[in-house]
Design a protein around this motif. Structure first.
Motif, mmCIF file in Angstrom:
data_model
loop_
_atom_site.group_PDB
_atom_site.id
_atom_site.type_symbol
_atom_site.label_atom_id
_atom_site.label_comp_id
_atom_site.label_asym_id
_atom_site.label_seq_id
_atom_site.Cartn_x
_atom_site.Cartn_y
_atom_site.Cartn_z
ATOM 1 N N ASN A 151 0.822 -1.213 0.000
ATOM 2 C CA ASN A 151 0.000 0.000 0.000
ATOM 3 C C ASN A 151 0.857 1.264 0.000
ATOM 4 O O ASN A 151 0.481 2.262 -0.638
ATOM 5 N N ILE A 152 1.988 1.230 0.686
ATOM 6 C CA ILE A 152 2.885 2.398 0.670
ATOM 7 C C ILE A 152 3.417 2.645 -0.738
ATOM 8 O O ILE A 152 3.372 3.767 -1.259
ATOM 9 N N TRP A 153 3.877 1.575 -1.387
ATOM 10 C CA TRP A 153 4.425 1.738 -2.732
ATOM 11 C C TRP A 153 3.344 2.022 -3.765
ATOM 12 O O TRP A 153 3.604 2.680 -4.774
ATOM 13 N N ARG A 154 2.141 1.527 -3.529
ATOM 14 C CA ARG A 154 1.046 1.847 -4.452
ATOM 15 C C ARG A 154 0.747 3.338 -4.421
ATOM 16 O O ARG A 154 0.455 3.957 -5.456
ATOM 17 N N PHE A 155 0.841 3.936 -3.243
ATOM 18 C CA PHE A 155 0.664 5.382 -3.122
ATOM 19 C C PHE A 155 1.804 6.120 -3.828
ATOM 20 O O PHE A 155 1.581 7.111 -4.537
ATOM 21 N N ILE A 185 6.635 9.609 -6.853
ATOM 22 C CA ILE A 185 7.622 9.274 -7.882
ATOM 23 C C ILE A 185 7.351 10.046 -9.163
ATOM 24 O O ILE A 185 8.267 10.646 -9.756
ATOM 25 N N ASN A 186 6.112 10.048 -9.627
ATOM 26 C CA ASN A 186 5.791 10.803 -10.842
ATOM 27 C C ASN A 186 5.924 12.303 -10.632
ATOM 28 O O ASN A 186 6.297 13.036 -11.555
ATOM 29 N N THR A 187 5.605 12.770 -9.425
ATOM 30 C CA THR A 187 5.785 14.192 -9.126
ATOM 31 C C THR A 187 7.247 14.581 -9.208
ATOM 32 O O THR A 187 7.608 15.639 -9.764
ATOM 33 N N THR A 188 8.125 13.719 -8.672
ATOM 34 C CA THR A 188 9.565 13.977 -8.741
ATOM 35 C C THR A 188 10.057 13.966 -10.183
ATOM 36 O O THR A 188 10.878 14.799 -10.590
ATOM 37 N N LEU A 189 9.546 13.010 -10.980
ATOM 38 C CA LEU A 189 9.922 12.962 -12.394
ATOM 39 C C LEU A 189 9.468 14.224 -13.122
ATOM 40 O O LEU A 189 10.175 14.749 -13.993
ATOM 41 N N GLY A 190 8.283 14.728 -12.764
ATOM 42 C CA GLY A 190 7.781 15.949 -13.377
ATOM 43 C C GLY A 190 8.655 17.144 -13.065
ATOM 44 O O GLY A 190 8.888 18.000 -13.927
ATOM 45 N N LEU A 191 9.158 17.221 -11.830
ATOM 46 C CA LEU A 191 10.043 18.320 -11.463
ATOM 47 C C LEU A 191 11.349 18.266 -12.250
ATOM 48 O O LEU A 191 11.986 19.304 -12.491
ATOM 49 N N ILE A 217 10.682 15.108 -16.688
ATOM 50 C CA ILE A 217 10.440 13.793 -17.293
ATOM 51 C C ILE A 217 8.948 13.504 -17.234
ATOM 52 O O ILE A 217 8.286 13.733 -16.222
ATOM 53 N N GLU A 218 8.420 12.989 -18.310
ATOM 54 C CA GLU A 218 6.991 12.689 -18.376
ATOM 55 C C GLU A 218 6.635 11.579 -17.399
ATOM 56 O O GLU A 218 7.393 10.624 -17.211
ATOM 57 N N SER A 219 5.484 11.720 -16.757
ATOM 58 C CA SER A 219 5.054 10.736 -15.771
ATOM 59 C C SER A 219 4.796 9.376 -16.430
ATOM 60 O O SER A 219 4.473 9.286 -17.615
ATOM 61 N N VAL A 220 4.933 8.320 -15.649
ATOM 62 C CA VAL A 220 4.776 6.950 -16.126
ATOM 63 C C VAL A 220 3.629 6.291 -15.379
ATOM 64 O O VAL A 220 3.486 6.468 -14.167
ATOM 65 N N ASN A 221 2.815 5.559 -16.106
ATOM 66 C CA ASN A 221 1.715 4.810 -15.487
ATOM 67 C C ASN A 221 2.276 3.476 -14.996
ATOM 68 O O ASN A 221 2.128 2.435 -15.642
ATOM 69 N N TRP A 222 2.926 3.498 -13.834
ATOM 70 C CA TRP A 222 3.667 2.338 -13.346
ATOM 71 C C TRP A 222 2.788 1.118 -13.125
ATOM 72 O O TRP A 222 3.192 0.003 -13.465
#
Length: 282
Positions: A113-117, A125-131, A134-139
């Motif tokens: 559940n932690i990693w799903r969040f 993770i996607n927020t960090t990539l956006g900063l 880098i385009e967000s990824v649908n992990w």
């Protein structure tokens, strides 16, 4: 003295052998909700023929194999490198070991559940990539990434055990051999790969076998993170058995798939027992 083991044998037989017998019997019978409690009609190996003719079984077997390969790479490679670092006398050694034990002891539901969040579309993770531009990824929602994301989380949870096991093996290496190699001019990395690695190979073999067994029993992280999706791209064999039995209510087909997965685990368990016996004889 042997009589004292009788209660334990009976206890294990009731909780292990009897359920396995029922599973095998269910896999060669026609079991539906209508006759789950009543009598089961014998159908022979028709359930196995149907399972092996299903493309989904082979797709799940492939996902299970990819999952297991990722776990093996993480536990053996990262585990070996990290264990070599922790084999030294660092001041923070006890603190790092405590963190690893804490991570390893966390329930898979909590870790998942932690990693799903964190892997959510708008997660950290996607927020960090956006900063970073880098385009967000649908992990978790992409068929190309889902099984690898689940494997990453499972590896993150299992690496502490691998590190502690390998570190214990490294600490048991005779220091006389290491010192003699250093006197002969061997550098730190040469000592690690040409001296330590061969000496702890039995431990690495057992770790690899345990990892493969865990890979073919993988259910918890798949259920928490992706529920086998998107579609069935991350459905491993144990999860496929669960879906057939408790979602589609085809208990006989679920038992069949579970039996097929169990055969792989039994084979690896026999190899593990043989490797353990060989290590004790060394």
């Amino acid at each position: 003295m042997a009589w004292f083991a009788v209660p334990a044998v009976v206890f294990l037989a009731v909780l292990s052998i009897w359920p396995l017998f029922k599973l095998l019997r269910m896999s060669v019978s026609e079991v539906r909700p209508s006759n789950l409690i009543g009598g089961w009609d014998w159908v022979g190996f028709s359930n196995y023929i149907e399972a092996f003719q299903s493309a989904q079984l082979w797709k799940s077997a492939w996902a299970t194999l990819l999952f297991t390969i990722a776990l093996l790479a993480a536990n053996l490679i990262i585990g070996f490198l990290a264990a070599n670092l922790l084999a030294r006398a660092w001041k923070s050694d006890m603190f790092i070991q405590s963190i690893m034990i804490f991570v390893w002891a966390l329930p898979p539901v909590v870790i998942g559940n932690i990693w799903r969040f964190l892997f959510n579309e708008n997660g950290l993770i996607n927020t960090t990539l956006g900063l970073a531009g880098i385009e967000s990824v649908n992990w978790l929602g992409s068929p190309d990434y889902a099984i690898w994301t689940v494997a990453f989380v499972a590896s993150w949870a299992s690496i502490p055990f691998a590190v502690m096991l390998i570190r214990a093996a490294l600490l048991s290496v005779p220091q006389e051999i290491v010192e003699a190699a250093a006197i002969d001019g061997a550098g730190p990395w040469r000592i690690r790969f040409q001296i330590n690695l061969p000496l702890i190979r039995p431990t690495l073999t057992i770790l690899a076998i345990l990892t493969v067994m865990y890979g073919f029993r993988s259910f918890d992280f798949v259920y928490v993170l992706t529920k086998g999706g998107p579609g069935t791209s991350s459905a491993t064999l144990p999860y496929l058995a669960y879906r057939e039995a408790f979602t589609k209510l085809d208990f006989s087909q679920g038992a069949t798939i579970a039996t097929i997965a169990m055969v792989f685990v039994v084979i690896v368990a026999l190899v593990y027992a043989r490797a353990s016996r060989r290590e004790l004889q060394l």
